[in-house]
Design a protein around this motif. Structure first.
Motif, PDB file in Angstrom:
ATOM      1  N   TRP A   1      21.808  -7.954  23.815  1.00 17.83           N
ATOM      2  CA  TRP A   1      21.163  -7.887  25.129  1.00 17.83           C
ATOM      3  C   TRP A   1      19.901  -8.739  25.148  1.00 17.83           C
ATOM      4  O   TRP A   1      19.098  -8.681  24.223  1.00 17.83           O
ATOM      5  CB  TRP A   1      20.762  -6.444  25.440  1.00 17.83           C
ATOM      6  N   SER A   2      19.718  -9.486  26.223  1.00 20.33           N
ATOM      7  CA  SER A   2      18.490 -10.271  26.367  1.00 20.33           C
ATOM      8  C   SER A   2      17.327  -9.355  26.719  1.00 20.33           C
ATOM      9  O   SER A   2      17.489  -8.383  27.443  1.00 20.33           O
ATOM     10  CB  SER A   2      18.651 -11.316  27.470  1.00 20.33           C
ATOM     11  N   LYS A   3      16.168  -9.688  26.177  1.00 20.03           N
ATOM     12  CA  LYS A   3      14.961  -8.939  26.512  1.00 20.03           C
ATOM     13  C   LYS A   3      14.593  -9.223  27.970  1.00 20.03           C
ATOM     14  O   LYS A   3      14.978 -10.241  28.527  1.00 20.03           O
ATOM     15  CB  LYS A   3      13.812  -9.360  25.594  1.00 20.03           C
TER      16      LYS A   3
ATOM     17  N   THR B   1      17.038 -12.042  22.206  1.00 18.20           N
ATOM     18  CA  THR B   1      17.750 -10.777  22.370  1.00 18.20           C
ATOM     19  C   THR B   1      16.964  -9.649  21.709  1.00 18.20           C
ATOM     20  O   THR B   1      16.114  -9.884  20.837  1.00 18.20           O
ATOM     21  CB  THR B   1      19.162 -10.827  21.755  1.00 18.20           C
TER      22      THR B   1
ATOM     23  N   SER C   1      25.652  -8.766  15.903  1.00 18.36           N
ATOM     24  CA  SER C   1      24.601  -7.857  16.337  1.00 18.36           C
ATOM     25  C   SER C   1      24.129  -6.964  15.192  1.00 18.36           C
ATOM     26  O   SER C   1      22.925  -6.786  14.993  1.00 18.36           O
ATOM     27  CB  SER C   1      25.109  -7.003  17.508  1.00 18.36           C
TER      28      SER C   1
END
Length: 136
Positions: free
Chosen positions: A53-55, A62, A122
């Motif tokens: 997930w992107s910040k 991510t 991840s």
């Protein structure tokens, strides 16, 4: 003392700071099975930067990649894994790492079979190499 079938490990409980338990420390050091050097090298690779997930801060980094950088810092500043040397930020992040890795290892059977999967990449960002069988 922590005791299982194969191992007896003596812990000096007085060295543990308030906020971390023997189990949390042990889980972090078992789940983060990459050395700081291995993780640092992984984080420079392009495939590590694009998984997860992107910040929300617009940086393009991510959440997992940021976590990996924090793990490298924790490992480098406390190479002997002395529980008394962790500060509150370290402890908070260590709990987050344990939670993430346990949850994703339970949900994602694909990580070991497919090194191109988002799950594999991840988990490595979070310091866990699914292909390794032992802690460092």
């Amino acid at each position: 003392m922590v005791k299982d079938i194969d191992t007896v490990i003596q812990y000096d409980v007085s060295r543990y700071r308030k906020g971390i338990t023997l189990i949390e420390d042990r889980e972090f050091n078992e789940l983060v099975n990459m050395s700081s050097g291995e993780l640092e090298e992984w984080l420079t690779e392009g495939q590590s930067k694009g998984s997860g997930w992107s910040k929300d801060d617009g940086s393009g980094e991510t959440v997992g990649h940021e976590s990996g950088r924090k793990i490298v810092n924790i490992l480098n500043k406390n190479p002997n894994k002395d529980p008394g040397q962790y500060d509150e930020d370290d402890l908070q992040h260590m709990r987050k790492v344990v939670s993430y890795c346990k949850r994703h290892l339970a949900q994602e059977g694909n990580a070991k079979q497919n090194t191109d999967s988002k799950s594999y990449k991840s988990l490595k960002n979070w310091g866990h190499d699914p292909l390794k069988t032992e802690s460092r």
